[in-house]
Motif scaffolding. Structure first.
Motif, PDB file in Angstrom:
ATOM      1  N   ASP A 282      -5.109  55.363 -33.332  1.00 49.62           N
ATOM      2  CA  ASP A 282      -6.086  56.406 -33.005  1.00 49.62           C
ATOM      3  C   ASP A 282      -5.976  57.597 -33.958  1.00 49.62           C
ATOM      4  O   ASP A 282      -6.305  58.720 -33.596  1.00 49.62           O
ATOM      5  CB  ASP A 282      -5.927  56.866 -31.555  1.00 49.62           C
ATOM      6  CG  ASP A 282      -4.498  57.306 -31.237  1.00 49.62           C
ATOM      7  OD1 ASP A 282      -3.631  57.193 -32.122  1.00 49.62           O
ATOM      8  OD2 ASP A 282      -4.266  57.769 -30.107  1.00 49.62           O
ATOM      9  N   ALA A 283      -5.493  57.326 -35.180  1.00 47.98           N
ATOM     10  CA  ALA A 283      -5.401  58.392 -36.191  1.00 47.98           C
ATOM     11  C   ALA A 283      -5.616  57.778 -37.574  1.00 47.98           C
ATOM     12  O   ALA A 283      -4.708  57.726 -38.403  1.00 47.98           O
ATOM     13  CB  ALA A 283      -4.051  59.105 -36.112  1.00 47.98           C
TER      14      ALA A 283
ATOM     15  N   PHE B 298      -4.728  59.885 -40.675  1.00 46.77           N
ATOM     16  CA  PHE B 298      -3.293  59.990 -40.927  1.00 46.77           C
ATOM     17  C   PHE B 298      -2.805  58.773 -41.705  1.00 46.77           C
ATOM     18  O   PHE B 298      -1.954  58.896 -42.594  1.00 46.77           O
ATOM     19  CB  PHE B 298      -2.522  60.123 -39.615  1.00 46.77           C
ATOM     20  CG  PHE B 298      -1.032  60.147 -39.798  1.00 46.77           C
ATOM     21  CD1 PHE B 298      -0.379  61.315 -40.148  1.00 46.77           C
ATOM     22  CD2 PHE B 298      -0.283  58.992 -39.657  1.00 46.77           C
ATOM     23  CE1 PHE B 298       1.005  61.341 -40.346  1.00 46.77           C
ATOM     24  CE2 PHE B 298       1.094  58.996 -39.849  1.00 46.77           C
ATOM     25  CZ  PHE B 298       1.734  60.184 -40.195  1.00 46.77           C
TER      26      PHE B 298
ATOM     27  N   THR C 257       0.857  63.004 -35.281  1.00 53.53           N
ATOM     28  CA  THR C 257      -0.247  62.329 -35.985  1.00 53.53           C
ATOM     29  C   THR C 257      -1.597  62.819 -35.480  1.00 53.53           C
ATOM     30  O   THR C 257      -2.562  62.903 -36.255  1.00 53.53           O
ATOM     31  CB  THR C 257      -0.161  60.799 -35.826  1.00 53.53           C
ATOM     32  OG1 THR C 257      -0.248  60.436 -34.435  1.00 53.53           O
ATOM     33  CG2 THR C 257       1.137  60.267 -36.412  1.00 53.53           C
ATOM     34  N   GLN C 258      -1.683  63.149 -34.193  1.00 56.76           N
ATOM     35  CA  GLN C 258      -2.944  63.662 -33.661  1.00 56.76           C
ATOM     36  C   GLN C 258      -3.280  65.030 -34.250  1.00 56.76           C
ATOM     37  O   GLN C 258      -4.438  65.343 -34.510  1.00 56.76           O
ATOM     38  CB  GLN C 258      -2.866  63.747 -32.130  1.00 56.76           C
ATOM     39  CG  GLN C 258      -2.832  62.400 -31.437  1.00 56.76           C
ATOM     40  CD  GLN C 258      -4.014  61.522 -31.802  1.00 56.76           C
ATOM     41  OE1 GLN C 258      -5.163  61.867 -31.555  1.00 56.76           O
ATOM     42  NE2 GLN C 258      -3.736  60.379 -32.420  1.00 56.76           N
TER      43      GLN C 258
ATOM     44  N   HIS D  91       3.422  60.570 -32.077  1.00 61.90           N
ATOM     45  CA  HIS D  91       2.004  60.419 -31.763  1.00 61.90           C
ATOM     46  C   HIS D  91       1.322  61.784 -31.698  1.00 61.90           C
ATOM     47  O   HIS D  91       0.200  61.963 -32.197  1.00 61.90           O
ATOM     48  CB  HIS D  91       1.839  59.679 -30.433  1.00 61.90           C
ATOM     49  CG  HIS D  91       0.410  59.383 -30.089  1.00 61.90           C
ATOM     50  ND1 HIS D  91      -0.273  60.032 -29.089  1.00 61.90           N
ATOM     51  CD2 HIS D  91      -0.488  58.515 -30.653  1.00 61.90           C
ATOM     52  CE1 HIS D  91      -1.501  59.576 -29.030  1.00 61.90           C
ATOM     53  NE2 HIS D  91      -1.669  58.656 -29.958  1.00 61.90           N
TER      54      HIS D  91
ATOM     55  N   GLU E  27      -4.510  64.378 -37.656  1.00 60.72           N
ATOM     56  CA  GLU E  27      -5.834  63.755 -37.564  1.00 60.72           C
ATOM     57  C   GLU E  27      -6.910  64.807 -37.322  1.00 60.72           C
ATOM     58  O   GLU E  27      -7.953  64.813 -37.987  1.00 60.72           O
ATOM     59  CB  GLU E  27      -5.832  62.725 -36.431  1.00 60.72           C
ATOM     60  CG  GLU E  27      -7.141  61.981 -36.253  1.00 60.72           C
ATOM     61  CD  GLU E  27      -7.434  60.992 -37.362  1.00 60.72           C
ATOM     62  OE1 GLU E  27      -8.577  60.500 -37.436  1.00 60.72           O
ATOM     63  OE2 GLU E  27      -6.525  60.731 -38.180  1.00 60.72           O
ATOM     64  N   GLN E  28      -6.682  65.685 -36.379  1.00 61.46           N
ATOM     65  CA  GLN E  28      -7.663  66.725 -36.069  1.00 61.46           C
ATOM     66  C   GLN E  28      -7.899  67.646 -37.258  1.00 61.46           C
ATOM     67  O   GLN E  28      -9.040  68.032 -37.559  1.00 61.46           O
ATOM     68  CB  GLN E  28      -7.193  67.538 -34.863  1.00 61.46           C
ATOM     69  CG  GLN E  28      -7.173  66.747 -33.563  1.00 61.46           C
ATOM     70  CD  GLN E  28      -6.463  67.468 -32.435  1.00 61.46           C
ATOM     71  OE1 GLN E  28      -6.124  68.641 -32.558  1.00 61.46           O
ATOM     72  NE2 GLN E  28      -6.220  66.773 -31.335  1.00 61.46           N
TER      73      GLN E  28
END
Length: 259
Positions: free
Chosen positions: A244-245, A248, A174-175, A171, A178-179
């Motif tokens: 929440d990504a 990704f 992936t964050q 997680h 994502e950012q």
């Protein structure tokens, strides 16, 4: 209670392994490559173990009737699948299956067609498979006196803890992706908005294929590599979504090609 605690644990383990074998075989054939299924590290799928054990306990008093067995099997299996999907999404921010394309689905978690086959499977399981499995477990219980159940708890408990750490790491990874994806796309949009007319087609093309560039420049951007278990999850669960990504989810195919 139709089973002892020790029997329930061994039943759970047995059907977790059987479920893993079935999913691995079926998905490997379907995807044309070996798919190491299961959410945990080991060769077992706890969702099958929990589901089947719950079904065996819930249907114990209606085993004499195929119709009741079918109906109760549908209800129990559907509720369990819905709760399991909700748990994965709320706790791990992941979605491993999605029935949104099927008629009558409920939030993509369950669907009538799947529940119907669950019902058939429960009848076959209780009437034909479980009697043989129970004889094997009775023999094992008489000879090990619960030692196998204890080993199952230790092994799968340890595996669960390690998997939780692994999923949390996944997680976090992936964050980071994502950012970086959001920043990269925003930068391209700003350049496109102020670009000269002759520069706009090339920038528009780069924006459309942003995930390819991002994966290619992963080292320069110091983005995390996926470890073995993370690659396995992405590869073995093509419909996996990190809730929440979203960016990704779009680039994971390109990422897997270079891993």
């Amino acid at each position: 209670m139709p089973f002892t605690i020790s029997e329930i644990i061994v039943l759970f383990f047995t059907y977790s392994v059987v479920g893993w074998l079935w999913e691995t075989f079926y998905c490997s054939i379907k995807d044309h490559h070996f798919a190491y299924r299961g959410f945990l590290f080991g060769p077992y799928c706890p969702v099958y173990g929990f589901a089947v054990t719950t079904i065996l306990i819930a249907t114990y008093r209606v085993q004499h009737s195929r119709i009741l067995l079918f109906l109760v099997g549908i209800i129990v299996a559907t509720v369990f699948e819905y709760v399991a999907s909700l748990f994965l999404e709320k706790v791990f921010h992941m979605k491993l299956w999605d029935y949104s394309h099927l008629w009558g689905n409920l939030q993509g978690r369950v669907a009538p067609q799947i529940s119907f086959f669950w019902g058939i499977g429960v009848v076959l399981l209780v009437r034909f498979i479980q009697p043989f499995i129970q004889r094997v477990i009775n023999w094992e219980e008489a000879h090990t006196h619960g030692i196998l159940a204890l080993l199952v708890v230790l092994v799968m408990g340890t595996d669960t803890v390690l998997t939780i750490f692994s999923v949390r790491h996944f997680h976090t990874t992936t964050q980071q992706w994502e950012q970086c994806a959001v920043a990269y796309r925003e930068k391209l949009k700003q350049r496109l908005a102020t670009a000269l007319p002759e520069e706009q087609p090339a920038l528009a093309q780069r924006l459309a294929n942003w995930h390819t560039d991002l994966v290619k420049w992963r080292a320069e951007l110091r983005l995390r590599r996926l470890n073995w278990n993370e690659r396995r999850l992405v590869k073995s669960f093509p419909k996996l979504k990190v809730l929440d990504a979203k960016h990704f989810n779009e680039l994971k195919k390109d990422l897997m090609k270079r891993e």
